[in-house]
Design an enzyme around this catalytic site. Sequence first.
Site, PDB file in Angstrom:
ATOM      1  N   THR A  97     110.883 103.330  86.389  1.00  0.00           N
ATOM      2  CA  THR A  97     111.367 102.543  87.401  1.00  0.00           C
ATOM      3  C   THR A  97     110.065 101.698  87.816  1.00  0.00           C
ATOM      4  OG1 THR A  97     112.850 104.001  88.200  1.00  0.00           O
ATOM      5  CG2 THR A  97     112.151 102.467  89.797  1.00  0.00           C
ATOM      6  N   LYS A 136     118.324  98.804  89.870  1.00  0.00           N
ATOM      7  CA  LYS A 136     117.927 100.058  90.096  1.00  0.00           C
ATOM      8  C   LYS A 136     117.347  99.842  91.634  1.00  0.00           C
ATOM      9  CE  LYS A 136     115.553 104.019  90.040  1.00  0.00           C
ATOM     10  NZ  LYS A 136     116.487 105.554  90.029  1.00  0.00           N
ATOM     11  N   LYS A 165     108.091 104.298  96.972  1.00  0.00           N
ATOM     12  CA  LYS A 165     107.841 103.713  96.037  1.00  0.00           C
ATOM     13  C   LYS A 165     108.988 102.665  95.793  1.00  0.00           C
ATOM     14  CE  LYS A 165     107.603 103.645  91.017  1.00  0.00           C
ATOM     15  NZ  LYS A 165     108.123 104.399  89.800  1.00  0.00           N
TER      16      LYS A 165
HETATM   17  P1  NAD Z   1     105.914 112.032  85.896  1.00  0.00           P
HETATM   18  O1  NAD Z   1     104.725 111.834  86.718  1.00  0.00           O
HETATM   19  O2  NAD Z   1     106.643 113.546  85.916  1.00  0.00           O
HETATM   20  O3  NAD Z   1     105.803 111.468  84.385  1.00  0.00           O
HETATM   21  C1  NAD Z   1     105.076 110.563  84.059  1.00  0.00           C
HETATM   22  C2  NAD Z   1     104.358 110.882  82.638  1.00  0.00           C
HETATM   23  O4  NAD Z   1     103.701 109.655  82.300  1.00  0.00           O
HETATM   24  C3  NAD Z   1     103.237 111.936  83.138  1.00  0.00           C
HETATM   25  O5  NAD Z   1     103.447 112.969  82.142  1.00  0.00           O
HETATM   26  C4  NAD Z   1     102.014 111.209  82.919  1.00  0.00           C
HETATM   27  O6  NAD Z   1     100.948 111.989  82.383  1.00  0.00           O
HETATM   28  C5  NAD Z   1     102.445 110.031  81.725  1.00  0.00           C
HETATM   29  N1  NAD Z   1     101.551 108.960  81.640  1.00  0.00           N
HETATM   30  C6  NAD Z   1     100.919 108.287  82.740  1.00  0.00           C
HETATM   31  N2  NAD Z   1     100.189 107.119  82.141  1.00  0.00           N
HETATM   32  C7  NAD Z   1     100.290 107.157  80.843  1.00  0.00           C
HETATM   33  C8  NAD Z   1      99.740 106.469  79.734  1.00  0.00           C
HETATM   34  N3  NAD Z   1      98.887 105.295  79.941  1.00  0.00           N
HETATM   35  N4  NAD Z   1     100.213 106.892  78.474  1.00  0.00           N
HETATM   36  C9  NAD Z   1     100.956 107.879  78.421  1.00  0.00           C
HETATM   37  N5  NAD Z   1     101.383 108.834  79.374  1.00  0.00           N
HETATM   38  C10 NAD Z   1     101.208 108.265  80.579  1.00  0.00           C
HETATM   39  O7  NAD Z   1     107.080 110.944  86.426  1.00  0.00           O
HETATM   40  P2  NAD Z   1     108.510 111.105  86.323  1.00  0.00           P
HETATM   41  O8  NAD Z   1     109.501 111.737  87.490  1.00  0.00           O
HETATM   42  O9  NAD Z   1     108.904 111.538  85.019  1.00  0.00           O
HETATM   43  O10 NAD Z   1     109.155 109.916  86.574  1.00  0.00           O
HETATM   44  C11 NAD Z   1     108.794 108.516  85.382  1.00  0.00           C
HETATM   45  C12 NAD Z   1     109.563 107.496  86.085  1.00  0.00           C
HETATM   46  O11 NAD Z   1     111.025 107.630  86.242  1.00  0.00           O
HETATM   47  C13 NAD Z   1     109.145 106.754  87.296  1.00  0.00           C
HETATM   48  O12 NAD Z   1     109.100 105.251  86.978  1.00  0.00           O
HETATM   49  C14 NAD Z   1     110.130 107.079  88.264  1.00  0.00           C
HETATM   50  O13 NAD Z   1     110.033 106.439  89.391  1.00  0.00           O
HETATM   51  C15 NAD Z   1     111.554 107.232  87.443  1.00  0.00           C
HETATM   52  N6  NAD Z   1     112.463 108.153  87.898  1.00  0.00           N
HETATM   53  C16 NAD Z   1     111.943 109.356  88.413  1.00  0.00           C
HETATM   54  C17 NAD Z   1     113.084 110.277  88.903  1.00  0.00           C
HETATM   55  C18 NAD Z   1     112.946 111.641  89.141  1.00  0.00           C
HETATM   56  O14 NAD Z   1     113.805 112.425  89.793  1.00  0.00           O
HETATM   57  N7  NAD Z   1     111.710 112.060  89.063  1.00  0.00           N
HETATM   58  C19 NAD Z   1     114.383 109.622  89.009  1.00  0.00           C
HETATM   59  C20 NAD Z   1     114.745 108.277  88.735  1.00  0.00           C
HETATM   60  C21 NAD Z   1     113.808 107.646  88.064  1.00  0.00           C
END
Ligand code: NAD
Length: 289
Positions: free
Chosen positions: A90, A165, A240
């Site tokens: 997102t 979204k 966010k």
């Molecule tokens: P998260 O922080 O658990 O996962 C993100 C991952 O990306 C982490 O493991 C981190 O180490 C990795 N990362 C960061 N920078 C990096 C890079 N340069 N190279 C490789 N890996 C890298 O977050 P999440 O909850 O999995 O959310 C991910 C996305 O999904 C976000 O944009 C969030 O807004 C969206 N989202 C989350 C949810 C939810 O309920 N968690 C729901 C809908 C959307």
Amino acid sequence: MAIIAFIGLGNMGGPMARNLIKAGHTLRGFDMVAKNVEAAGATACKSAAEAVKGAETVVTMLPAGPHVRSVYDEILPACAKGTLLADCSTIDVDTARAVAKKAEGYGLDMVDAPVSGGTGGAEAGTLTFMVGGSARAFERAQPLLAQMGKTIVHAGGPGNGQAAKICNNMILGISMVAVAEGFSLAEKLGLDAQKLFDISSKSSGQCWSMTTYCPVPGPVPTSPANRDYRPGFTADMMLKDMKLAQAAANGAGQSIPMGAAAQALYALMVAGGRGSMDFSAIIKTLQGK
Ligand code: NAD
């Protein structure tokens, strides 16, 4: 079955990747946190650029716009001709459109495909994907996304998945504040929460924030209020998304006064130390608790 590079295997990316492996694909993974790649069962790669080598499709699931920009700068020159890219993070609409344009410059098809459905939906493979991109890129991405989700909607050209979204989550953020205000006022007026729910959930005040994520314990046993507001969807994430909506509105010249007010309330909630609680705990901030 395809060779897929998956970059960003956190709370969402991990279970999404596992569903692709279950579907029979070979996954090459990269995450800043190496153990996340192992936990997902993907082949560990040393960098994002190494992960995309030999991959037909690349999926990214990263925290925010700057992470997507930097990963795309690294992987685009390393992708083979004909590679399909799907960014499921997102992020802001401007970044989504900028990286799509860069991908196009390399002759690559790309979709922005943010999701709704949370970690539960990611594990169950029931996510909703809101997809932006050309008709051809959507057609190519659709079968892959269907292995991680249940509802796949083409929202229009590049960036329109993110636009959908952001608008959806702004509505959600505002409606939760409205429901929380209703239940708070009811309490002060001596009206039982269950009675308000029985009436309002069948009346014109009915909405998802009330019937699925009711912010008071009792009426909806599965709502986060019944487990001390354990998420669910954290207030940090809601803040966010509200900020993304405000930035998009500023850029587009659209006034969103209710969105702005709701954003200020979630900011207050987060500043009060409740960022990791479910966003429905906004009711506590409203009640001064
Ligand atoms: P998260 O922080 O658990 O996962 C993100 C991952 O990306 C982490 O493991 C981190 O180490 C990795 N990362 C960061 N920078 C990096 C890079 N340069 N190279 C490789 N890996 C890298 O977050 P999440 O909850 O999995 O959310 C991910 C996305 O999904 C976000 O944009 C969030 O807004 C969206 N989202 C989350 C949810 C939810 O309920 N968690 C729901 C809908 C959307």
